[in-house]
Design a protein around this motif. Structure first.
Motif, PDB file in Angstrom:
ATOM      1  N   THR A 135       0.881  -1.154   0.000  1.00  0.00           N
ATOM      2  CA  THR A 135       0.000   0.000   0.000  1.00  0.00           C
ATOM      3  C   THR A 135       0.924   1.210   0.000  1.00  0.00           C
ATOM      4  O   THR A 135       1.621   1.453   0.984  1.00  0.00           O
ATOM      5  CB  THR A 135      -0.902   0.026   1.249  1.00  0.00           C
ATOM      6  OG1 THR A 135      -1.691  -1.162   1.268  1.00  0.00           O
ATOM      7  CG2 THR A 135      -1.800   1.251   1.247  1.00  0.00           C
ATOM      8  N   PRO A 136       0.994   1.935  -1.112  1.00  0.00           N
ATOM      9  CA  PRO A 136       1.907   3.073  -1.163  1.00  0.00           C
ATOM     10  C   PRO A 136       1.635   4.065  -0.034  1.00  0.00           C
ATOM     11  O   PRO A 136       0.483   4.291   0.344  1.00  0.00           O
ATOM     12  CB  PRO A 136       1.619   3.713  -2.521  1.00  0.00           C
ATOM     13  CG  PRO A 136       1.034   2.618  -3.336  1.00  0.00           C
ATOM     14  CD  PRO A 136       0.255   1.778  -2.370  1.00  0.00           C
ATOM     15  N   SER A 137       2.718   4.622   0.510  1.00  0.00           N
ATOM     16  CA  SER A 137       2.608   5.562   1.623  1.00  0.00           C
ATOM     17  C   SER A 137       3.729   6.588   1.528  1.00  0.00           C
ATOM     18  O   SER A 137       4.872   6.230   1.256  1.00  0.00           O
ATOM     19  CB  SER A 137       2.710   4.807   2.949  1.00  0.00           C
ATOM     20  OG  SER A 137       2.863   5.707   4.021  1.00  0.00           O
ATOM     21  N   ASP A 138       3.402   7.837   1.796  1.00  0.00           N
ATOM     22  CA  ASP A 138       4.418   8.887   1.785  1.00  0.00           C
ATOM     23  C   ASP A 138       5.242   8.906   3.062  1.00  0.00           C
ATOM     24  O   ASP A 138       6.206   9.661   3.161  1.00  0.00           O
ATOM     25  CB  ASP A 138       3.759  10.255   1.574  1.00  0.00           C
ATOM     26  CG  ASP A 138       3.196  10.414   0.167  1.00  0.00           C
ATOM     27  OD1 ASP A 138       3.575   9.629  -0.727  1.00  0.00           O
ATOM     28  OD2 ASP A 138       2.381  11.327  -0.035  1.00  0.00           O
ATOM     29  N   SER A 139       4.891   8.073   4.042  1.00  0.00           N
ATOM     30  CA  SER A 139       5.617   8.102   5.317  1.00  0.00           C
ATOM     31  C   SER A 139       6.219   6.761   5.744  1.00  0.00           C
ATOM     32  O   SER A 139       7.041   6.730   6.649  1.00  0.00           O
ATOM     33  CB  SER A 139       4.685   8.606   6.421  1.00  0.00           C
ATOM     34  OG  SER A 139       3.566   7.750   6.549  1.00  0.00           O
ATOM     35  N   THR A 140       5.833   5.658   5.131  1.00  0.00           N
ATOM     36  CA  THR A 140       6.345   4.341   5.533  1.00  0.00           C
ATOM     37  C   THR A 140       7.670   4.043   4.855  1.00  0.00           C
ATOM     38  O   THR A 140       7.775   4.083   3.633  1.00  0.00           O
ATOM     39  CB  THR A 140       5.337   3.229   5.190  1.00  0.00           C
ATOM     40  OG1 THR A 140       4.116   3.499   5.866  1.00  0.00           O
ATOM     41  CG2 THR A 140       5.862   1.860   5.598  1.00  0.00           C
ATOM     42  N   THR A 141       8.684   3.736   5.672  1.00  0.00           N
ATOM     43  CA  THR A 141       9.993   3.326   5.161  1.00  0.00           C
ATOM     44  C   THR A 141      10.186   1.862   5.526  1.00  0.00           C
ATOM     45  O   THR A 141       9.955   1.465   6.668  1.00  0.00           O
ATOM     46  CB  THR A 141      11.118   4.174   5.778  1.00  0.00           C
ATOM     47  OG1 THR A 141      10.880   5.545   5.457  1.00  0.00           O
ATOM     48  CG2 THR A 141      12.480   3.765   5.242  1.00  0.00           C
ATOM     49  N   TYR A 142      10.617   1.044   4.550  1.00  0.00           N
ATOM     50  CA  TYR A 142      10.833  -0.387   4.798  1.00  0.00           C
ATOM     51  C   TYR A 142      12.099  -0.606   5.615  1.00  0.00           C
ATOM     52  O   TYR A 142      13.052   0.157   5.511  1.00  0.00           O
ATOM     53  CB  TYR A 142      10.924  -1.151   3.475  1.00  0.00           C
ATOM     54  CG  TYR A 142       9.735  -0.930   2.583  1.00  0.00           C
ATOM     55  CD1 TYR A 142       8.448  -1.117   3.051  1.00  0.00           C
ATOM     56  CD2 TYR A 142       9.904  -0.509   1.278  1.00  0.00           C
ATOM     57  CE1 TYR A 142       7.349  -0.891   2.240  1.00  0.00           C
ATOM     58  CE2 TYR A 142       8.805  -0.284   0.452  1.00  0.00           C
ATOM     59  CZ  TYR A 142       7.539  -0.473   0.946  1.00  0.00           C
ATOM     60  OH  TYR A 142       6.466  -0.244   0.150  1.00  0.00           O
ATOM     61  N   ASP A 143      12.098  -1.681   6.405  1.00  0.00           N
ATOM     62  CA  ASP A 143      13.256  -2.026   7.230  1.00  0.00           C
ATOM     63  C   ASP A 143      14.478  -2.359   6.387  1.00  0.00           C
ATOM     64  O   ASP A 143      15.598  -2.149   6.808  1.00  0.00           O
ATOM     65  CB  ASP A 143      12.938  -3.220   8.138  1.00  0.00           C
ATOM     66  CG  ASP A 143      11.883  -2.881   9.168  1.00  0.00           C
ATOM     67  OD1 ASP A 143      11.736  -1.686   9.501  1.00  0.00           O
ATOM     68  OD2 ASP A 143      11.191  -3.801   9.620  1.00  0.00           O
ATOM     69  N   ARG A 144      14.242  -2.907   5.207  1.00  0.00           N
ATOM     70  CA  ARG A 144      15.347  -3.209   4.284  1.00  0.00           C
ATOM     71  C   ARG A 144      14.867  -2.962   2.865  1.00  0.00           C
ATOM     72  O   ARG A 144      13.664  -2.922   2.595  1.00  0.00           O
ATOM     73  CB  ARG A 144      15.845  -4.637   4.458  1.00  0.00           C
ATOM     74  CG  ARG A 144      14.792  -5.681   4.282  1.00  0.00           C
ATOM     75  CD  ARG A 144      15.319  -7.055   4.629  1.00  0.00           C
ATOM     76  NE  ARG A 144      14.242  -8.002   4.546  1.00  0.00           N
ATOM     77  CZ  ARG A 144      14.415  -9.272   4.316  1.00  0.00           C
ATOM     78  NH1 ARG A 144      15.619  -9.746   4.153  1.00  0.00           N
ATOM     79  NH2 ARG A 144      13.391 -10.075   4.264  1.00  0.00           N
ATOM     80  N   GLU A 145      15.820  -2.817   1.961  1.00  0.00           N
ATOM     81  CA  GLU A 145      15.453  -2.474   0.591  1.00  0.00           C
ATOM     82  C   GLU A 145      14.863  -3.667  -0.149  1.00  0.00           C
ATOM     83  O   GLU A 145      15.166  -4.816   0.153  1.00  0.00           O
ATOM     84  CB  GLU A 145      16.662  -1.941  -0.176  1.00  0.00           C
ATOM     85  CG  GLU A 145      17.692  -2.975  -0.533  1.00  0.00           C
ATOM     86  CD  GLU A 145      18.769  -3.188   0.510  1.00  0.00           C
ATOM     87  OE1 GLU A 145      19.745  -3.893   0.202  1.00  0.00           O
ATOM     88  OE2 GLU A 145      18.646  -2.675   1.634  1.00  0.00           O
ATOM     89  N   THR A 146      14.013  -3.356  -1.093  1.00  0.00           N
ATOM     90  CA  THR A 146      13.417  -4.400  -1.921  1.00  0.00           C
ATOM     91  C   THR A 146      14.459  -4.923  -2.908  1.00  0.00           C
ATOM     92  O   THR A 146      15.465  -4.273  -3.177  1.00  0.00           O
ATOM     93  CB  THR A 146      12.232  -3.834  -2.730  1.00  0.00           C
ATOM     94  OG1 THR A 146      12.717  -2.802  -3.597  1.00  0.00           O
ATOM     95  CG2 THR A 146      11.147  -3.287  -1.821  1.00  0.00           C
ATOM     96  N   LYS A 147      14.200  -6.111  -3.435  1.00  0.00           N
ATOM     97  CA  LYS A 147      15.031  -6.642  -4.519  1.00  0.00           C
ATOM     98  C   LYS A 147      14.354  -6.421  -5.864  1.00  0.00           C
ATOM     99  O   LYS A 147      15.012  -6.333  -6.886  1.00  0.00           O
ATOM    100  CB  LYS A 147      15.300  -8.131  -4.323  1.00  0.00           C
ATOM    101  CG  LYS A 147      16.254  -8.408  -3.187  1.00  0.00           C
ATOM    102  CD  LYS A 147      16.644  -9.859  -3.166  1.00  0.00           C
ATOM    103  CE  LYS A 147      17.689 -10.108  -2.111  1.00  0.00           C
ATOM    104  NZ  LYS A 147      18.214 -11.463  -2.182  1.00  0.00           N
ATOM    105  N   ALA A 148      13.020  -6.339  -5.838  1.00  0.00           N
ATOM    106  CA  ALA A 148      12.267  -6.123  -7.076  1.00  0.00           C
ATOM    107  C   ALA A 148      10.866  -5.631  -6.721  1.00  0.00           C
ATOM    108  O   ALA A 148      10.403  -5.807  -5.595  1.00  0.00           O
ATOM    109  CB  ALA A 148      12.177  -7.409  -7.888  1.00  0.00           C
ATOM    110  N   ILE A 149      10.231  -5.018  -7.722  1.00  0.00           N
ATOM    111  CA  ILE A 149       8.850  -4.542  -7.594  1.00  0.00           C
ATOM    112  C   ILE A 149       8.101  -4.978  -8.844  1.00  0.00           C
ATOM    113  O   ILE A 149       8.664  -4.983  -9.945  1.00  0.00           O
ATOM    114  CB  ILE A 149       8.797  -3.014  -7.462  1.00  0.00           C
ATOM    115  CG1 ILE A 149       9.500  -2.562  -6.181  1.00  0.00           C
ATOM    116  CG2 ILE A 149       7.361  -2.511  -7.464  1.00  0.00           C
ATOM    117  CD1 ILE A 149       9.652  -1.066  -6.089  1.00  0.00           C
ATOM    118  N   MET A 150       6.821  -5.317  -8.651  1.00  0.00           N
ATOM    119  CA  MET A 150       5.966  -5.676  -9.769  1.00  0.00           C
ATOM    120  C   MET A 150       4.591  -5.038  -9.539  1.00  0.00           C
ATOM    121  O   MET A 150       4.197  -4.829  -8.391  1.00  0.00           O
ATOM    122  CB  MET A 150       5.817  -7.197  -9.874  1.00  0.00           C
ATOM    123  CG  MET A 150       5.024  -7.656 -11.079  1.00  0.00           C
ATOM    124  SD  MET A 150       4.852  -9.450 -11.158  1.00  0.00           S
ATOM    125  CE  MET A 150       3.581  -9.703  -9.938  1.00  0.00           C
TER     126      MET A 150
END
Length: 87
Positions: A23-38
């Motif tokens: 769910t896109p969010s202007d304030s949520t930062t992930y704990d680690r980076e993604t490897k890919a997005i689809m």
């Protein structure tokens, strides 16, 4: 024929072990980076790459995973839907 050189940033993508619906969010930062997005519905995805404070709008085609190392997917300017992140 020589093999093409692969940039270091793309060498550690490896296999994906986890995925989440995003769910896109202007304030949520992930704990680690993604490897890919689809995405399941084509459109733009507004992301922040690791180590960068700028946002980047990436046009994405449905069902085509892109190897993107991001730590945030913004809701502002994101038009694609059905976003999935892979680790």
């Amino acid at each position: 024929m020589a093999m093409p050189t692969v940039p270091v940033a793309h060498r550690d993508l490896g296999s994906w072990r986890y995925s989440i619906d995003v769910t896109p969010s202007d304030s949520t930062t992930y704990d680690r980076e993604t490897k890919a997005i689809m995405v399941t519905v084509s459109g733009n995805v507004n992301v922040r790459f690791i180590g960068d404070q700028e946002t980047r709008i990436i046009p994405m085609v449905a069902s085509q995973p892109l190897p993107l190392a991001v730590d945030r997917i913004y809701s502002t300017s994101t038009t694609a839907t059905g976003i999935k992140a892979f680790w």
